[in-house]
Design a protein around this motif. Structure first.
Motif, PDB file in Angstrom:
ATOM      1  N   THR A 112     -93.029  82.430  74.235  1.00  0.00           N
ATOM      2  CA  THR A 112     -92.475  83.220  75.344  1.00  0.00           C
ATOM      3  C   THR A 112     -91.551  82.406  76.234  1.00  0.00           C
ATOM      4  O   THR A 112     -90.852  82.976  77.083  1.00  0.00           O
ATOM      5  N   ALA A 113     -91.506  81.081  76.041  1.00  0.00           N
ATOM      6  CA  ALA A 113     -90.583  80.250  76.823  1.00  0.00           C
ATOM      7  C   ALA A 113     -89.127  80.571  76.516  1.00  0.00           C
ATOM      8  O   ALA A 113     -88.225  80.197  77.278  1.00  0.00           O
ATOM      9  N   LEU A 114     -88.882  81.288  75.415  1.00  0.00           N
ATOM     10  CA  LEU A 114     -87.518  81.698  75.078  1.00  0.00           C
ATOM     11  C   LEU A 114     -86.996  82.787  76.010  1.00  0.00           C
ATOM     12  O   LEU A 114     -85.778  82.907  76.212  1.00  0.00           O
ATOM     13  N   HIS A 157     -91.577  88.883  70.407  1.00  0.00           N
ATOM     14  CA  HIS A 157     -92.855  89.426  69.941  1.00  0.00           C
ATOM     15  C   HIS A 157     -93.284  88.675  68.680  1.00  0.00           C
ATOM     16  O   HIS A 157     -92.759  88.921  67.591  1.00  0.00           O
ATOM     17  N   PRO A 158     -94.233  87.734  68.790  1.00  0.00           N
ATOM     18  CA  PRO A 158     -94.774  87.072  67.597  1.00  0.00           C
ATOM     19  C   PRO A 158     -95.805  87.970  66.922  1.00  0.00           C
ATOM     20  O   PRO A 158     -96.969  88.020  67.328  1.00  0.00           O
ATOM     21  N   LEU A 214     -85.485  77.169  68.191  1.00  0.00           N
ATOM     22  CA  LEU A 214     -86.284  78.108  67.400  1.00  0.00           C
ATOM     23  C   LEU A 214     -85.945  77.837  65.941  1.00  0.00           C
ATOM     24  O   LEU A 214     -84.861  78.169  65.462  1.00  0.00           O
ATOM     25  N   VAL A 215     -86.871  77.191  65.242  1.00  0.00           N
ATOM     26  CA  VAL A 215     -86.652  76.773  63.861  1.00  0.00           C
ATOM     27  C   VAL A 215     -87.440  77.682  62.933  1.00  0.00           C
ATOM     28  O   VAL A 215     -88.635  77.924  63.158  1.00  0.00           O
ATOM     29  N   ILE A 216     -86.767  78.171  61.897  1.00  0.00           N
ATOM     30  CA  ILE A 216     -87.385  79.126  60.978  1.00  0.00           C
ATOM     31  C   ILE A 216     -87.200  78.645  59.546  1.00  0.00           C
ATOM     32  O   ILE A 216     -86.073  78.315  59.137  1.00  0.00           O
ATOM     33  N   HIS A 217     -88.291  78.582  58.801  1.00  0.00           N
ATOM     34  CA  HIS A 217     -88.218  78.349  57.361  1.00  0.00           C
ATOM     35  C   HIS A 217     -88.633  79.639  56.673  1.00  0.00           C
ATOM     36  O   HIS A 217     -89.760  80.121  56.844  1.00  0.00           O
ATOM     37  N   VAL A 221     -87.187  89.422  68.039  1.00  0.00           N
ATOM     38  CA  VAL A 221     -86.493  88.922  69.230  1.00  0.00           C
ATOM     39  C   VAL A 221     -85.546  90.010  69.720  1.00  0.00           C
ATOM     40  O   VAL A 221     -84.644  90.442  68.985  1.00  0.00           O
ATOM     41  N   ARG A 222     -85.788  90.472  70.944  1.00  0.00           N
ATOM     42  CA  ARG A 222     -84.923  91.494  71.544  1.00  0.00           C
ATOM     43  C   ARG A 222     -84.034  90.839  72.591  1.00  0.00           C
ATOM     44  O   ARG A 222     -84.514  90.082  73.449  1.00  0.00           O
TER      45      ARG A 222
END
Length: 291
Positions: free
Chosen positions: A42-44, A27-28, A68-71, A100-101
């Protein structure tokens, strides 16, 4: 701001809890935080996590052929939950940026994690890419200070050409990846160096001391955080800092009062006795206020 030690701890925790688990829903919540659109987030869904890694302050979660890269920017964090709600979160002005569930396990229940950002300045960034080098911030990173790539000789070479203040050099992600405002203060205090000293003017002895202080400070912070729940990592970081964020308190080494230099959007802390020969550094913002 989460820096190298905290992101390394996130890598360890999430690697242990995510590898082999399948993404059920993504869910973004904050559209502004999502910086890529191909492939779609949603490709995840339906794919399993393969591992977790780090590029400086960037968190890299590997999911099949995607990353999935997060800063986390200044006020971002990852919050783990053993029971994630099945209904989609409502968009709004709250701190939630991404949820992310995971698919339920045999024991039942849907675990997962939220990516959040406190405050009103929203700089958190989420990327879904096929190669981490597609992320501009990763592509320009310098070497990791705890990697074998940064030898004492390589470190000395990095500083030799820098006509900037050593505090700024340590924080420059294109020079060294992962050190931010807090740990640069801690490293310079441990090395007994003024943050305003020019990097290229450091003596061989000072460079060697700075290298030792950098390794010891970062490695000790990583070790202190090892195995802690995510909810305790921020408190652990704060409790381990000796000068950063401790303006007005006594220096734990010499007892002098820790002082501060303020800038437009940040500040640094230091000990005059340990680092500047007992002389306070000029605080330009304070000086303007007093005129």
């Amino acid at each position: 701001m989460p820096e190298l030690p905290e992101v390394e701890s996130l890598v360890q925790f999430l690697g242990e809890h995510l590898v082999g688990r399948t993404v059920e829903r993504v869910h973004p919540v904050s559209v502004a935080a999502l910086k890529t659109y191909d492939p779609p987030i949603t490709a995840l869904e339906g794919q399993a996590f393969d591992g977790a890694g780090r590029y400086g302050k960037f968190l890299d979660l590997r999911v099949g052929e995607l990353h999935l890269v997060i800063h986390l920017a200044r006020a971002g964090w990852v919050r783990w939950s053993d029971k994630v709600a099945t209904e989609p979160p409502r968009p709004g002005k709250g701190p939630l940026a991404l949820r992310v569930r995971l698919a339920p396990t045999d024991s039942g229940g849907s675990q997962g994690f939220d990516v959040t950002e406190a405050g009103t300045q929203k700089h958190l960034a989420v990327y879904l890419v096929r190669d981490p080098q597609e992320v501009p911030g990763i592509a320009r990173l310098g070497p990791d200070p705890l990697s074998g790539e940064v030898t004492p000789e390589a470190f000395a070479a990095l500083l030799a050409s820098e006509r900037r203040q050593v505090k700024g050099v340590l924080r420059d992600q294109a020079v060294l990846a992962g050190i931010g405002n807090a740990y640069s203060d801690e490293i310079l205090h441990a090395a007994r160096l003024s943050p305003f000293k020019l990097a290229a003017n450091l003596s061989d002895e000072e460079v060697a001391g700075l290298y030792t202080a950098m390794h010891a400070t970062l490695a000790d912070a990583v070790e202190r955080a090892r195995g802690l729940p995510l909810r305790d990592l921020k408190a652990e970081k704060k409790s381990g800092l000796r000068v950063h964020g401790r303006t007005g308190e006594p220096c734990p080494v010499c007892g002098d009062t820790i002082r501060e230099v303020s800038f437009a959007d940040s500040s640094l802390q230091y000990c005059p006795t340990c680092q500047t020969g007992g002389k306070p550094l000029a605080d330009r913002r304070l000086s303007r206020l007093l005129k």
